[in-house]
Write a protein that holds these residues in place. Structure first.
Motif, PDB file in Angstrom:
ATOM      1  N   HIS A 133      -8.232 -33.455 -27.257  1.00  0.00           N
ATOM      2  CA  HIS A 133      -8.523 -32.892 -28.569  1.00  0.00           C
ATOM      3  C   HIS A 133      -9.571 -33.686 -29.336  1.00  0.00           C
ATOM      4  O   HIS A 133     -10.173 -33.162 -30.279  1.00  0.00           O
ATOM      5  CB  HIS A 133      -7.252 -32.836 -29.422  1.00  0.00           C
ATOM      6  N   LYS A 187      -6.927 -34.943 -40.118  1.00  0.00           N
ATOM      7  CA  LYS A 187      -7.006 -33.715 -39.330  1.00  0.00           C
ATOM      8  C   LYS A 187      -5.654 -33.366 -38.718  1.00  0.00           C
ATOM      9  O   LYS A 187      -5.296 -32.186 -38.612  1.00  0.00           O
ATOM     10  CB  LYS A 187      -8.064 -33.851 -38.235  1.00  0.00           C
ATOM     11  N   VAL A 202      -4.299 -29.475 -39.309  1.00  0.00           N
ATOM     12  CA  VAL A 202      -4.123 -28.442 -38.289  1.00  0.00           C
ATOM     13  C   VAL A 202      -2.705 -27.872 -38.322  1.00  0.00           C
ATOM     14  O   VAL A 202      -2.493 -26.700 -37.967  1.00  0.00           O
ATOM     15  CB  VAL A 202      -4.478 -28.968 -36.879  1.00  0.00           C
ATOM     16  N   SER A 250     -17.704 -25.888 -36.986  1.00  0.00           N
ATOM     17  CA  SER A 250     -17.037 -26.923 -36.205  1.00  0.00           C
ATOM     18  C   SER A 250     -17.483 -26.883 -34.750  1.00  0.00           C
ATOM     19  O   SER A 250     -17.771 -27.926 -34.146  1.00  0.00           O
ATOM     20  CB  SER A 250     -15.516 -26.745 -36.291  1.00  0.00           C
ATOM     21  N   HIS A 302     -15.947 -30.208 -38.653  1.00  0.00           N
ATOM     22  CA  HIS A 302     -15.278 -30.487 -37.382  1.00  0.00           C
ATOM     23  C   HIS A 302     -14.232 -31.593 -37.501  1.00  0.00           C
ATOM     24  O   HIS A 302     -13.119 -31.452 -37.008  1.00  0.00           O
ATOM     25  CB  HIS A 302     -16.308 -30.876 -36.312  1.00  0.00           C
ATOM     26  N   SER A 329      -7.898 -21.222 -34.991  1.00  0.00           N
ATOM     27  CA  SER A 329      -7.916 -22.528 -34.343  1.00  0.00           C
ATOM     28  C   SER A 329      -8.606 -22.452 -32.987  1.00  0.00           C
ATOM     29  O   SER A 329      -9.368 -23.344 -32.616  1.00  0.00           O
ATOM     30  CB  SER A 329      -6.492 -23.067 -34.180  1.00  0.00           C
ATOM     31  N   ASP A 330      -8.364 -21.378 -32.248  1.00  0.00           N
ATOM     32  CA  ASP A 330      -8.931 -21.246 -30.903  1.00  0.00           C
ATOM     33  C   ASP A 330     -10.238 -20.481 -30.878  1.00  0.00           C
ATOM     34  O   ASP A 330     -10.950 -20.497 -29.876  1.00  0.00           O
ATOM     35  CB  ASP A 330      -7.927 -20.552 -29.976  1.00  0.00           C
ATOM     36  N   GLU A 335     -11.588 -24.038 -33.994  1.00  0.00           N
ATOM     37  CA  GLU A 335     -11.385 -25.129 -34.945  1.00  0.00           C
ATOM     38  C   GLU A 335     -12.056 -24.873 -36.296  1.00  0.00           C
ATOM     39  O   GLU A 335     -12.513 -25.795 -36.957  1.00  0.00           O
ATOM     40  CB  GLU A 335     -11.852 -26.464 -34.357  1.00  0.00           C
ATOM     41  N   TYR A 356     -10.220 -23.249 -38.708  1.00  0.00           N
ATOM     42  CA  TYR A 356      -9.050 -23.340 -39.606  1.00  0.00           C
ATOM     43  C   TYR A 356      -9.231 -22.500 -40.857  1.00  0.00           C
ATOM     44  O   TYR A 356      -8.789 -22.859 -41.941  1.00  0.00           O
ATOM     45  CB  TYR A 356      -8.698 -24.800 -39.908  1.00  0.00           C
ATOM     46  N   TYR A 372      -9.962 -21.230 -26.804  1.00  0.00           N
ATOM     47  CA  TYR A 372      -9.697 -22.426 -26.016  1.00  0.00           C
ATOM     48  C   TYR A 372      -8.426 -22.261 -25.190  1.00  0.00           C
ATOM     49  O   TYR A 372      -7.420 -21.745 -25.683  1.00  0.00           O
ATOM     50  CB  TYR A 372      -9.555 -23.643 -26.933  1.00  0.00           C
TER      51      TYR A 372
END
Length: 331
Positions: free
Chosen positions: A56, A70, A74, A170, A191, A217-218, A267, A269, A324
């Protein structure tokens, strides 16, 4: 209080002295379990996430203070995606031998600073030695009114597809880091130190506005596909409605293929949600009062779980990788 050592009880003592408290926390750090209360008519929402060095994050790209921040964000972002009010966090650390006391204190300072910013209380966790890299495991708890939380499975045909903020920054920063470039500060901050849209999520849920919601997120397309699958619908998006920052647009003028990072990079968010078109004026009001832009990028259609993106000349091919995957399929 300064961190006295790297051992488990020094870390526990440091965190206990710094983590603060909450009126809903009866017993926090120091016992075998935390003891909390929940109000009448409320439900509890729980999420967990891992951040593993080498998977990560790379420590040469992110400072430990930002990493601590971070790790909170998340998890809090997952709570925001369901309209929850953040309440408690539990932090577990696997600490490599090379991490110094100063390093560890820097990491925990960032973590606790983010907790304070989001109004969430650290209520417990665990520590152990790592034979390899640094790992942070966080579990977050939030609450919402019993009838005011939002899942992924309620999108309806005719709904608008909306997103907060901007997408792609990001992922662009990460691509530049991998290629040896130095990203612009605005891209880099998106990021390494993103922001969870807690207030927007709570305001949307409290107003019974979203029919479905998820955090990105992905990747925009990958996460939208999760929402579509859960809701049994499809979506049409318009490429020219994607919210892009000025830094991203500048990079895009030199390389049109970078648009895939906005569509599938991850990423961000940001909050991705569906809502009836009649709710758009209320959404505009929330955007204005929170200072977070919210834009419509498409519509929900009948096709089961099918997603199309329209460019100026019609439907465009979707990126092959739309989110991801920790365990990619192999032949």
């Amino acid at each position: 209080m300064k961190l006295a050592g790297r051992d488990e009880f020094s870390i526990i003592g440091f965190l206990k002295s710094r983590c603060g408290s909450s009126e809903c926390l009866i017993r926090g750090i120091g016992d075998d379990c935390a003891v909390t209360t929940i109000g009448p008519g409320e439900v509890q929402l729980i999420t967990t996430d891992l951040l593993t060095e080498g998977v990560h994050f790379k420590r040469e790209w992110i400072g430990l203070n930002a990493l601590g921040r971070k790790a909170v964000t998340v998890n809090v972002s997952d709570l925001a995606a369901m309209g929850a009010e953040p309440r408690f966090l539990f932090l577990s650390l696997a600490i490599p031998d090379l991490l110094t006391i100063a390093d560890l204190e820097n990491l925990l300072d960032g973590f606790l600073s983010a907790c304070s910013g989001y109004g969430i209380t650290l209520a417990g966790g665990d520590t152990c030695r790592s034979a390899s890299g640094l790992t942070l495991s966080v579990t977050a708890y939030g609450v919402a009114a019993e009838a005011a939380w939002v899942g992924r499975d309620g999108a309806e045909v005719g709904d608008a597809v909306c997103v907060t903020g901007t997408v792609g920054d990001s992922a662009l920063a990460l691509q530049q880091l991998f290629s040896g470039q130095t990203p612009e500060e605005q891209l880099l901050q998106r990021h390494i130190d993103p922001t969870a849209r807690v207030e927007v999520g709570r305001r949307l849920a409290a107003g019974d506005i979203p029919t479905a919601m998820i955090d990105i997120s992905d990747g925009l397309l990958g996460d939208l596909e999760h929402l579509l699958s859960a809701s049994g619908v499809g979506a049409d998006l318009k490429l020219d409605l994607l919210p892009l920052s000025s830094s991203f647009r500048s990079a895009l003028t030199n390389n049109a293929s970078l648009i895939d990072l906005a569509l599938a990079g991850g990423e961000d968010y940001e909050l991705l949600f569906t809502a009836p078109p009649s709710a758009l004026p209320m959404i505009d009001d929330i955007a204005a009062s929170t200072g977070v832009p919210i834009g419509r990028i498409g519509s929900i259609v009948e096709r089961h779980s099918e997603l199309k993106v329209y460019g100026p000349d019609g439907v465009i091919p979707l990126p092959a990788k739309r989110g991801y995957k920790h365990f990619p399929e192999t032949g």
